[in-house]
Design a protein around this motif. Sequence first.
Motif, PDB file in Angstrom:
ATOM      1  N   LEU A 149       0.840  -1.187   0.000  1.00 61.45           N
ATOM      2  CA  LEU A 149       0.000   0.000   0.000  1.00 61.45           C
ATOM      3  C   LEU A 149       0.882   1.247   0.000  1.00 61.45           C
ATOM      4  N   PRO A 150       0.424   2.346  -0.570  1.00 64.80           N
ATOM      5  CA  PRO A 150       1.223   3.572  -0.558  1.00 64.80           C
ATOM      6  C   PRO A 150       1.397   4.092   0.861  1.00 64.80           C
ATOM      7  N   SER A 151       2.457   4.870   1.057  1.00 63.47           N
ATOM      8  CA  SER A 151       2.792   5.382   2.385  1.00 63.47           C
ATOM      9  C   SER A 151       3.282   6.819   2.277  1.00 63.47           C
ATOM     10  N   ALA A 152       3.695   7.361   3.417  1.00 62.84           N
ATOM     11  CA  ALA A 152       4.205   8.733   3.440  1.00 62.84           C
ATOM     12  C   ALA A 152       5.481   8.880   2.630  1.00 62.84           C
ATOM     13  N   SER A 153       6.197   7.776   2.416  1.00 67.41           N
ATOM     14  CA  SER A 153       7.452   7.833   1.662  1.00 67.41           C
ATOM     15  C   SER A 153       7.267   7.587   0.166  1.00 67.41           C
ATOM     16  N   THR A 154       6.034   7.337  -0.268  1.00 65.47           N
ATOM     17  CA  THR A 154       5.781   7.107  -1.682  1.00 65.47           C
ATOM     18  C   THR A 154       6.148   8.349  -2.496  1.00 65.47           C
ATOM     19  N   ALA A 155       6.846   8.148  -3.600  1.00 65.90           N
ATOM     20  CA  ALA A 155       7.274   9.267  -4.446  1.00 65.90           C
ATOM     21  C   ALA A 155       6.251   9.519  -5.547  1.00 65.90           C
ATOM     22  N   SER A 156       6.102  10.782  -5.918  1.00 62.54           N
ATOM     23  CA  SER A 156       5.173  11.116  -6.994  1.00 62.54           C
ATOM     24  C   SER A 156       5.717  10.613  -8.323  1.00 62.54           C
ATOM     25  N   VAL A 157       4.798  10.231  -9.217  1.00 64.14           N
ATOM     26  CA  VAL A 157       5.200   9.667 -10.502  1.00 64.14           C
ATOM     27  C   VAL A 157       5.039  10.647 -11.653  1.00 64.14           C
ATOM     28  N   TRP A 158       4.315  11.757 -11.411  1.00 66.54           N
ATOM     29  CA  TRP A 158       4.023  12.665 -12.511  1.00 66.54           C
ATOM     30  C   TRP A 158       3.496  13.974 -11.950  1.00 66.54           C
TER      31      TRP A 158
END
Length: 361
Positions: A203-212
């Motif tokens: 699942l996505p988290s606070a550390s997930t990076a933006s892709v676009w």
Amino acid sequence: MRNVSATFLAAIGAPHDLITSMTYTVPGGSPVTMSVKSGAVACDTSQRTRRTINQMSVYGTLADYKAITTPGTAFHIDHGFDYQAGQTEVVPVFHGELTNAVQQVGDGTITLALADHMNWIARCGFVVPFNPPASMTRIQAITSIVQTAKPGTTVNVTATDTGTVGSQAMWTNSAVDAITALCRDGAMDAYFQADGSFLICDLPSASTASVWTARGIVKSVARQRPFDKLYNTVVVQPSATDGSQTWPQQVAQIQDTTNPRHPNNIGVVPLFWSSPTITTATAAMQAAQALLFRALGTTETLSLETLSNPALEGNDLIRVVIPAVNGEPDDIKQHFIDTFSLDLVTGAMTTGTRSQPVSIT
């Protein structure tokens, strides 16, 4: 987001022609191309069958209609850009099966409703209870469910969960319910991708990076702060009946007193999850924190109308640049994609998002 070239991303805000290619393939047959008259692909991350097409019109013959309505026929759609210089680039946006078809006699139009192959998994329930070995990992169990129900499915795994099923885990009837339970316990998501493969991921988290970054292509935007699901606490409780889960219930709660949803401001608003497979208190707390993070994302939602980026996937994190209006400065938001609808003819895209919380502490 699917891998695409820099040219593809640059073309979103530049002049280009659209390309939509649709094929159907009867069991044991070869792909047959059809011309799309109208239709839109919808994605909803809150649903297990997350990609659907409610109403798509195509041109076809009686022979096409008979083939389309053959049980097991697979449908595939690619969508992308013609760069007007002899170059094209497309990405898959749908792969799945028929849920309904109507042929309009006389004008060659066939109207279809389609769903991704989780619809197949939902249809193929357990004839006997699914009781995997205690040592089987949750990822292995999900893979087994999918490949047993739909042999030949490619399963891709990026999830980091290493937890096992446990000694008394057993599911009856619904394969989708089993996948949902295993995913929640492992803080994972699992779904059929637009190319027809199956993905098991974290699942996505606070550390997930933006892709676009959506800049200069937003046609309209509406902000909303929902007040119907103001969860600030998640309670994970053991549910195995054999006594193997000896850990007490685990509670994840907002600790930051400056957060508008802190219990000091609205009281304790709990979301409960009964875990069938988690074996330790630490793992239960991790699952609780992952569920709380997702719930906190509904603090702010955006409804966007943008030019199309067909490479996007549900739960992708995007940066949205909201242009200055009425003296207000530019505003940059980081939001996860919850839903979208992609028009296959006009390329228009509407998106529903939720904010990315920084943390829950």
